[in-house]
Design an enzyme around this catalytic site. Sequence first.
Site, PDB file in Angstrom:
ATOM      1  CE1 TYR A 143      -3.644   2.569   0.779  1.00 57.78           C
ATOM      2  CE2 TYR A 143      -2.287   3.235   2.646  1.00 57.78           C
ATOM      3  CZ  TYR A 143      -3.367   3.455   1.806  1.00 57.78           C
ATOM      4  OH  TYR A 143      -4.164   4.555   1.979  1.00 57.78           O
ATOM      5  CG  ASP A 238       5.711   3.679   0.778  1.00 63.64           C
ATOM      6  OD1 ASP A 238       6.008   4.284   1.826  1.00 63.64           O
ATOM      7  OD2 ASP A 238       4.542   3.518   0.394  1.00 63.64           O
ATOM      8  CE  LYS A 266       2.155   4.752   8.465  1.00 63.45           C
ATOM      9  NZ  LYS A 266       0.766   4.952   8.851  1.00 63.45           N
TER      10      LYS A 266
HETATM   11  N1  HOZ Z   1      -3.513   3.312   6.276  1.00 62.56           N
HETATM   12  C1  HOZ Z   1      -3.273   3.186   7.659  1.00 62.56           C
HETATM   13  C2  HOZ Z   1      -2.797   1.830   8.031  1.00 62.56           C
HETATM   14  N2  HOZ Z   1      -1.836   1.246   7.219  1.00 62.56           N
HETATM   15  C3  HOZ Z   1      -4.507   3.489   8.473  1.00 62.56           C
HETATM   16  C4  HOZ Z   1      -4.517   4.889   8.865  1.00 62.56           C
HETATM   17  C5  HOZ Z   1      -5.638   5.261   9.813  1.00 62.56           C
HETATM   18  O1  HOZ Z   1      -6.709   4.680   9.758  1.00 62.56           O
HETATM   19  O2  HOZ Z   1      -5.437   6.146  10.594  1.00 62.56           O
END
Ligand code: HOZ
Length: 431
Positions: A143, A238, A266
């Site tokens: 992702y 990434d 992050k």
């Molecule tokens: N895409 C995030 C986890 N891989 C989730 C982010 C969220 O829901 O805060």
Amino acid sequence: MRPNSEALFERSQKLIPGGVNSPVRAFRSVGGTPVFFERALGAHAWDVDGNRYIDYIGSWGPAILGHADPVVLAAVERAARNGLSFGAPTAGELKLAEALVAAVPSIESVRLVSSGTEATMSAIRVARGFTGRSRIVKFEGCYHGHGDSLLVKAGSGALTLGQPSSAGVPPELAQHTLVLQYNDIEEVQRTFREIGDTIAAVIVEPIAGNMNMVLPQPGFLQALREACTRHGSVLIFDEVMTGFRVAPGSAQGLYGIVPDLSTFGKVIGGGMPLGAFGGRHDVMAFVAPTGPVYQAGTLSGNPVAVAAGLATLERVLEPGFHDRLSATTRAVCDAFVAAGEAAGIALSAQSVGGMFGLYFRAEPPKNFAEVMQCDSARFNDFFHRMLGHGVYLAPSAYEAGFVSITHSAEDVAATGAAAREALTAMAQDRG
Ligand code: HOZ
């Protein structure tokens, strides 16, 4: 019991799609009502009903120092008092750029943005502008945020909802995204032999963290590097999830691979909205205003987010930080595995730095197909039982877990005891 969470969720669903502002939070795959949080401190979070949880999400990665770290809070407060945003350059942005360049040798030039999605979307555009090619390669289950070109066979929320390829992405765009199998070196080499000269970029999570956690097998990242070098394609790591979480030099430092571009998010924002993309000078020179690839943002390099990021990075880059974090994370995994053995339930776990995977399967998976072989029904049952014991795991079998430097030996022991109770009860219920 979470009556207040339930009441808030009821109201939220009327106004916010699915009641949440990011899909995994809706608990759709595990079922039940999402927990609404009120506050968090260190390794713990409290919900609106006053329940306390040992938190293994850490805001999905940023909270590497634990929640509400006093040094980070002080830096944020100082910055905020000077103004929340200027839409003009600041010395703090330069300091953060210097810190990133010093910590990660592949980063010669870097631009700050406001999220990981923005970083990956921008990196892809730069790679296309630099090479003059359209096609990109990604891997099934990885992702890279929700940019159009990247929402093809994606992981994380898309996978959790069983819709790895999103509606609303024009087929004319998706056709430029080629999806290969993570860890399949032969497939990468064959693809590059056939169409390598048309590939603008390969984008990869050097440790996949959005289909649960999947480690790169020996030689996989090296094969990507070699193929990209041979065919003039841009290799993008990434590191939004792995950046500064798995090692001081991030995953690329750990595995000794030098990508052309990298993306971060992050941890570098310390809990505030901040991302970055950067890499080779000649590639980054294509970014406006030096080059023809447009990229911009009103809140890019926001001074408050930058202050949080700098204060976080300073601590994370202290000698010994990752050794301590890794030891705690390994202990958490050992506790899960021991609990599985005690209950006679097939379960495995592994970690890198402060990131871990927990699988209802005898061996950790090596690719998307093996992730799909994990017993997700068992995970969902386990998730709710752990919640009942005051342990907050990601509400999806397809997400990685995160540990902070504030998780203590007591937290790990309590997690192990909770897992043992949960798994033993699950084994008994199954007869
Ligand atoms: N895409 C995030 C986890 N891989 C989730 C982010 C969220 O829901 O805060």
